[in-house]
Design an enzyme around this catalytic site. Structure first.
Site, PDB file in Angstrom:
ATOM      1  N   ASN A   1       0.823  -1.208   0.000  1.00 22.22           N
ATOM      2  CA  ASN A   1       0.000   0.000   0.000  1.00 22.22           C
ATOM      3  C   ASN A   1       0.860   1.262   0.000  1.00 22.22           C
ATOM      4  OD1 ASN A   1      -2.397  -1.537   0.223  1.00 22.22           O
ATOM      5  ND2 ASN A   1      -2.107  -1.708   2.428  1.00 22.22           N
TER       6      ASN A   1
ATOM      7  N   HIS B   1     -14.023  -0.859   6.622  1.00 18.69           N
ATOM      8  CA  HIS B   1     -12.883  -1.632   7.119  1.00 18.69           C
ATOM      9  C   HIS B   1     -13.198  -2.316   8.452  1.00 18.69           C
ATOM     10  CE1 HIS B   1      -8.681  -2.012   8.736  1.00 18.69           C
ATOM     11  NE2 HIS B   1      -8.450  -2.308   7.473  1.00 18.69           N
TER      12      HIS B   1
ATOM     13  N   GLU C   1     -15.747   5.352   4.202  1.00 17.57           N
ATOM     14  CA  GLU C   1     -14.347   5.520   3.805  1.00 17.57           C
ATOM     15  C   GLU C   1     -14.252   6.414   2.576  1.00 17.57           C
ATOM     16  OE1 GLU C   1     -12.358   1.736   3.362  1.00 17.57           O
ATOM     17  OE2 GLU C   1     -13.290   0.985   5.193  1.00 17.57           O
TER      18      GLU C   1
ATOM     19  N   SER D   1     -10.948  -0.230   0.700  1.00 24.15           N
ATOM     20  CA  SER D   1      -9.652  -0.907   0.656  1.00 24.15           C
ATOM     21  C   SER D   1      -9.617  -2.145  -0.234  1.00 24.15           C
ATOM     22  CB  SER D   1      -9.203  -1.270   2.064  1.00 24.15           C
ATOM     23  OG  SER D   1     -10.204  -1.970   2.748  1.00 24.15           O
TER      24      SER D   1
ATOM     25  N   ASP E   1     -12.956   7.636   7.073  1.00 28.38           N
ATOM     26  CA  ASP E   1     -11.630   7.034   7.165  1.00 28.38           C
ATOM     27  C   ASP E   1     -11.026   7.098   5.756  1.00 28.38           C
ATOM     28  OD1 ASP E   1      -9.511   5.242   7.047  1.00 28.38           O
ATOM     29  OD2 ASP E   1     -10.507   3.683   8.227  1.00 28.38           O
TER      30      ASP E   1
ATOM     31  N   HIS F   1      -6.837   5.236   2.296  1.00 24.65           N
ATOM     32  CA  HIS F   1      -6.258   5.007   0.963  1.00 24.65           C
ATOM     33  C   HIS F   1      -6.262   6.247   0.070  1.00 24.65           C
ATOM     34  CE1 HIS F   1      -5.979   0.710   1.672  1.00 24.65           C
ATOM     35  NE2 HIS F   1      -7.109   0.856   2.322  1.00 24.65           N
TER      36      HIS F   1
ATOM     37  N   LYS G   1       0.055   3.854   4.400  1.00 24.46           N
ATOM     38  CA  LYS G   1      -0.203   3.682   2.976  1.00 24.46           C
ATOM     39  C   LYS G   1       0.513   4.790   2.201  1.00 24.46           C
ATOM     40  CE  LYS G   1      -3.721   0.781   4.488  1.00 24.46           C
ATOM     41  NZ  LYS G   1      -4.818   0.728   5.425  1.00 24.46           N
TER      42      LYS G   1
HETATM   43  C1  LIG Z   1      -5.348  -0.011   6.481  1.00 24.12           C
HETATM   44  C2  LIG Z   1      -6.618   0.543   6.984  1.00 24.12           C
HETATM   45  C3  LIG Z   1      -6.807   0.844   8.337  1.00 24.12           C
HETATM   46  C4  LIG Z   1      -5.807   0.433   9.371  1.00 24.12           C
HETATM   47  O1  LIG Z   1      -4.766   1.316   9.435  1.00 24.12           O
HETATM   48  P1  LIG Z   1      -3.410   0.834  10.117  1.00 24.12           P
HETATM   49  O2  LIG Z   1      -2.695   2.104  10.347  1.00 24.12           O
HETATM   50  O3  LIG Z   1      -2.752  -0.074   9.161  1.00 24.12           O
HETATM   51  O4  LIG Z   1      -3.802   0.151  11.394  1.00 24.12           O
HETATM   52  C5  LIG Z   1      -7.952   1.487   8.712  1.00 24.12           C
HETATM   53  N1  LIG Z   1      -8.905   1.796   7.814  1.00 24.12           N
HETATM   54  C6  LIG Z   1      -8.778   1.491   6.514  1.00 24.12           C
HETATM   55  C7  LIG Z   1      -9.868   1.850   5.572  1.00 24.12           C
HETATM   56  C8  LIG Z   1      -7.639   0.845   6.060  1.00 24.12           C
HETATM   57  O5  LIG Z   1      -7.531   0.503   4.788  1.00 24.12           O
END
Ligand SMILES: *Cc1c(COP(=O)(O)O)cnc(C)c1O
Length: 384
Positions: free
Chosen positions: A47, A133, A175, A179, A204, A207, A236
Site C-alpha cells: 500500500n 474496514h 471511507e 480498501s 476514514d 487510501h 499507505k
Molecule cells: C489499512 C486501513 C486501516 C488500518 O490502518 P493501520 O494504520 O494499518 O492500522 C484502517 N482503515 C482502513 C480503511 C484501512 O484501509
C-alpha cells in the site's frame, strides 16, 4: 469442546475452504521490489502508493529523529510520550487539512477503535457502509450503540436508516476509498444526508490521503467535503505507519480525556513523527505532484491494458485494482501464476471480502515503471 478442539476445528474449517491465511517472511522491500526466499519480485501487493517507504529524505529524517530523541517515546502521550516532534506533526496535519486539531495514534486500527468507543454510547446509533474496514465495523459492533449498516454507497438507504426515531446521536461512518474494491464513496451526498439528520460524519481516508486531491489532501478535499471526524493513516500513501484523527478543538479535548488508546498506550516513537513530517513535506511539494501524476499514468495504463482481457475489473480509478475471480482456489491459482513470473500479488478471500468475491488485489505505486505494468498485463493475458 476443549480449547484445543475448538482451535483445531476452526483451522480445519478454514483449510477446507481454501481460506487458511499464512504469513510470508519478506527479506527486503516495499516500493517496487520485494525479496522473498532469495528471489526478487515486482511488488503489486503493498500500500506504499507513493513509494515513500524507501525515500532517502524520509529515511534520513527518521535517523536524525532517533539521534535526537532516542528510539522510544518513553510513555503514553498523557505522561511523557508527547514530544515537540509529535506536537509539530499534529499542527502541520491540522493546518494542511483545515481542522482545528489533529491527534496522533499508533495505527489506523487504534484510531478508529478509540474514536468510536469514546464517542458513542447506548442511546446512539452508528450507521456504517457495509464494506467499511474491519477496524470500523468491529469498533461499531463492540460499542453499546445500535449498529445499522447500509448497502455499499447506497445514500438512499443511509438516509432512510438515519430517519428512524432515536433518543441519542447518530454517527455516519464510511471511507474515502474502499480498501478491497478501490472505488470511492459519494462523500458529498453522504455529507448532505448526515447534515439533514443532524448526524456526525466520520470518514476514514486511509487510501486517499496523500494520493488524491490538491497537495494530496485526500478524498474529502477532492470532493469538497469536511467531515466532523476525519481519520488519516500513515501506513499507505505516507509510506510509514501511524494515524491521526482530525476534528474540532472541543472534540480533540474530549478524545484526549476519553480515548483509551491514547491514554493507556505508548505514544509513537518521536523519530517516527519526524519521519512523518518529512513525508508530509514531500507529499505537499512539487515532487508529491510528480509522484501522484506518475501513479495516475500507471493506473491509466493498467486499466487500458486490462480491458481487453477476460477479467472482471471494478469501478476503481485508484491505486487499488482488484480482479474479482469469485472462487478462492482460482484467486490462489492466479496469484501463484504471477509469482512464477516474478510478480507478487495477493489473493484476498472471504471473510476479508464478501462470500463469492475472492479476488486478486493488485496495488500500483508511483515506484513502478511502465514496463512493470506491461509485464503484469502480459502475465495476466497468459491466464492461469
Ligand atoms: C489499512 C486501513 C486501516 C488500518 O490502518 P493501520 O494504520 O494499518 O492500522 C484502517 N482503515 C482502513 C480503511 C484501512 O484501509
Amino acid at each position: 469442546m476443549s480449547w484445543q478442539q475448538r482451535i483445531e476445528a476452526a483451522l480445519s474449517e478454514r483449510r477446507a475452504a481454501d481460506a487458511l491465511r499464512r504469513r510470508i517472511t519478506v527479506e527486503q522491500g516495499a516500493g517496487r521490489w520485494l525479496t522473498l526466499e532469495g528471489e526478487r519480485f515486482c511488488n503489486f501487493a503493498s500500500n506504499d502508493y507513493l513509494g515513500l517507504s524507501q525515500h532517502p529524505q524520509v529515511i534520513a529524517a527518521w535517523q536524525q529523529g532517533a539521534a535526537q530523541y532516542g528510539v522510544g517515546s518513553g510513555g503514553s502521550g498523557h505522561v511523557v510520550g508527547h514530544t515537540a516532534a509529535h506536537h509539530q506533526l499534529e499542527r502541520e496535519l491540522a493546518q494542511w487539512l483545515g481542522y482545528d486539531r489533529a491527534l496522533l495514534f499508533i495505527s489506523g486500527f487504534a484510531a478508529n477503535q478509540a474514536t468510536i468507543a469514546a464517542l458513542t454510547g447506548k442511546e446512539d446509533r452508528i450507521v456504517a457502509d457495509k464494506l467499511s474496514h474491519a477496524s470500523l465495523l468491529e469498533a461499531a459492533a463492540l460499542s453499546p450503540a445500535q449498529l445499522r449498516r447500509f448497502a455499499h454507497n447506497d445514500v438512499g438507504q443511509l438516509a432512510s436508516l438515519l430517519s428512524k426515531p432515536l433518543n441519542g446521536q447518530q454517527l455516519v461512518v464510511t471511507e474515502g476509498i474502499f480498501s478491497m474494491d478501490g472505488d470511492s464513496a459519494p462523500l458529498a451526498a453522504i455529507a448532505d444526508a448526515a447534515r439533514e439528520a443532524q448526524a456526525w460524519l466520520m470518514v476514514d481516508d486511509a487510501h486517499g490521503i496523500g494520493v488524491l486531491g490538491e497537495q494530496g489532501r485526500g478524498s474529502c478535499h477532492l470532493q469538497g467535503v469536511k467531515p466532523d471526524i476525519l481519520v488519516v493513516t500513515f501506513g499507505k500513501g505516507f509510506g510509514v505507519s501511524g494515524a491521526a484523527v482530525l476534528c474540532s478543538e472541543a472534540a480533540a479535548d474530549y478524545l484526549v480525556q476519553f480515548a483509551r488508546h491514547l491514554i493507556y498506550s505508548t505514544a509513537m516513537p518521536p523519530a517516527q513523527a519526524v519521519a512523518l513530517s518529512a513525508a508530509l513535506d514531500i507529499i505537499r511539494s512539487d515532487e508529491g505532484d510528480a509522484r501522484r501524476a506518475q501513479l495516475a499514468a500507471l493506473i491509466g495504463r493498467f486499466r487500458d491494458g486490462v480491458r481487453g482481457l477476460d477479467l472482471a475489473v471494478t469501478e476503481s480509478h485508484s491505486a487499488i485494482q482488484p480482479l474479482i475471480v469469485s472462487d478462492n482456489s482460482r484467486a490462489l491459482r492466479l496469484a501463484h501464476t504471477l509469482r512464477q513470473q516474478g510478480l507478487f500479488a495477493t489473493a484476498i478471500r472471504p471473510p476479508t471480502v464478501p462470500p463469492g468475491t475472492a479476488r486478486l488485489r493488485l496495488t500500483l505505486t508511483a515506484a513502478h515503471q511502465p514496463e512493470d505494468i506491461d509485464r503484469l498485463l502480459e502475465a495476466l493475458h497468459g491466464g492461469e
